[in-house]
Design a protein around this motif. Sequence first.
Motif, PDB file in Angstrom:
ATOM      1  N   LEU A 168     -10.769  -2.781 -13.520  1.00  0.00           N
ATOM      2  CA  LEU A 168     -10.358  -1.566 -14.206  1.00  0.00           C
ATOM      3  C   LEU A 168     -10.968  -0.377 -13.468  1.00  0.00           C
ATOM      4  O   LEU A 168     -12.183  -0.253 -13.388  1.00  0.00           O
ATOM      5  N   LEU A 169     -10.114   0.477 -12.909  1.00  0.00           N
ATOM      6  CA  LEU A 169     -10.583   1.675 -12.218  1.00  0.00           C
ATOM      7  C   LEU A 169     -10.240   2.904 -13.050  1.00  0.00           C
ATOM      8  O   LEU A 169      -9.114   3.023 -13.538  1.00  0.00           O
ATOM      9  N   PRO A 170     -11.216   3.791 -13.250  1.00  0.00           N
ATOM     10  CA  PRO A 170     -10.982   4.959 -14.103  1.00  0.00           C
ATOM     11  C   PRO A 170      -9.861   5.842 -13.561  1.00  0.00           C
ATOM     12  O   PRO A 170      -9.713   5.997 -12.348  1.00  0.00           O
ATOM     13  N   ARG A 227       0.834  -1.208   0.000  1.00  0.00           N
ATOM     14  CA  ARG A 227       0.000   0.000   0.000  1.00  0.00           C
ATOM     15  C   ARG A 227       0.864   1.251   0.000  1.00  0.00           C
ATOM     16  O   ARG A 227       0.597   2.201  -0.741  1.00  0.00           O
ATOM     17  N   ALA A 228       1.906   1.276   0.808  1.00  0.00           N
ATOM     18  CA  ALA A 228       2.790   2.444   0.880  1.00  0.00           C
ATOM     19  C   ALA A 228       3.514   2.667  -0.444  1.00  0.00           C
ATOM     20  O   ALA A 228       3.639   3.811  -0.909  1.00  0.00           O
ATOM     21  N   LEU A 247      -6.987   7.854  -5.670  1.00  0.00           N
ATOM     22  CA  LEU A 247      -5.819   7.147  -5.157  1.00  0.00           C
ATOM     23  C   LEU A 247      -6.229   6.186  -4.043  1.00  0.00           C
ATOM     24  O   LEU A 247      -5.796   5.026  -4.021  1.00  0.00           O
ATOM     25  N   ASP A 248      -7.098   6.637  -3.149  1.00  0.00           N
ATOM     26  CA  ASP A 248      -7.575   5.762  -2.076  1.00  0.00           C
ATOM     27  C   ASP A 248      -8.336   4.562  -2.633  1.00  0.00           C
ATOM     28  O   ASP A 248      -8.199   3.446  -2.135  1.00  0.00           O
ATOM     29  N   GLN A 249      -9.141   4.769  -3.677  1.00  0.00           N
ATOM     30  CA  GLN A 249      -9.879   3.665  -4.300  1.00  0.00           C
ATOM     31  C   GLN A 249      -8.921   2.654  -4.926  1.00  0.00           C
ATOM     32  O   GLN A 249      -9.122   1.449  -4.810  1.00  0.00           O
ATOM     33  N   LEU A 250      -7.896   3.153  -5.594  1.00  0.00           N
ATOM     34  CA  LEU A 250      -6.902   2.286  -6.222  1.00  0.00           C
ATOM     35  C   LEU A 250      -6.199   1.420  -5.168  1.00  0.00           C
ATOM     36  O   LEU A 250      -6.070   0.205  -5.326  1.00  0.00           O
ATOM     37  N   ILE A 251      -5.796   2.040  -4.078  1.00  0.00           N
ATOM     38  CA  ILE A 251      -5.115   1.318  -3.002  1.00  0.00           C
ATOM     39  C   ILE A 251      -6.063   0.322  -2.355  1.00  0.00           C
ATOM     40  O   ILE A 251      -5.689  -0.835  -2.094  1.00  0.00           O
ATOM     41  N   LEU A 252      -7.296   0.725  -2.103  1.00  0.00           N
ATOM     42  CA  LEU A 252      -8.280  -0.172  -1.487  1.00  0.00           C
ATOM     43  C   LEU A 252      -8.541  -1.392  -2.366  1.00  0.00           C
ATOM     44  O   LEU A 252      -8.557  -2.526  -1.887  1.00  0.00           O
ATOM     45  N   ALA A 301       1.913   6.030  -7.203  1.00  0.00           N
ATOM     46  CA  ALA A 301       0.723   6.554  -7.881  1.00  0.00           C
ATOM     47  C   ALA A 301       0.385   7.966  -7.427  1.00  0.00           C
ATOM     48  O   ALA A 301      -0.238   8.722  -8.174  1.00  0.00           O
ATOM     49  N   GLY A 302       0.795   8.334  -6.220  1.00  0.00           N
ATOM     50  CA  GLY A 302       0.502   9.668  -5.722  1.00  0.00           C
ATOM     51  C   GLY A 302       1.069  10.772  -6.595  1.00  0.00           C
ATOM     52  O   GLY A 302       0.561  11.895  -6.591  1.00  0.00           O
ATOM     53  N   THR A 303       2.095  10.457  -7.379  1.00  0.00           N
ATOM     54  CA  THR A 303       2.687  11.466  -8.266  1.00  0.00           C
ATOM     55  C   THR A 303       1.926  11.607  -9.577  1.00  0.00           C
ATOM     56  O   THR A 303       2.079  12.599 -10.269  1.00  0.00           O
TER      57      THR A 303
END
Length: 142
Positions: free
Chosen positions: A138-140, A36-37, A53-58, A43-45
Amino acid sequence: MTGQAAGAVWPSASPPPASPALTWSLRNVAELPTVRAQLRRHAGTVVPDPDLLDQLILALDEMASNALRHGGGDVRATVRMTDDAYLIEVSDQAAAAPPTPAVGRDPSEGGLGLYLIAEMATEHGWYVESGHKFVWALLPRN
């Protein structure tokens, strides 16, 4: 969350082509905080929206933890990119066991991760290749 998108099982389908980004080989759930970190740092960049970003990590965390808990053996997790989405794909060695959302369970007992991912994703599915099950979403990107 309606549960409509997940259905009783995820559809059997291959994901769209995507460019490589990040890959992890996992053996147990204790490795997920590091994953996650790393994803947040990388991805944060490129992900301008903190909610996205939270959805992607989740989604990655839910898919990887499912594979580690229920899939057996080595688990491989990847995040790749299409022109307009992030492709999260996780493989495990339980090729005969399709991803099956919990049905008829009290939400307090857990097991709703696949429903949540299906609701967030524009597409999702699974397939078997070389004796491994691959589950993807697939996340937008926008």
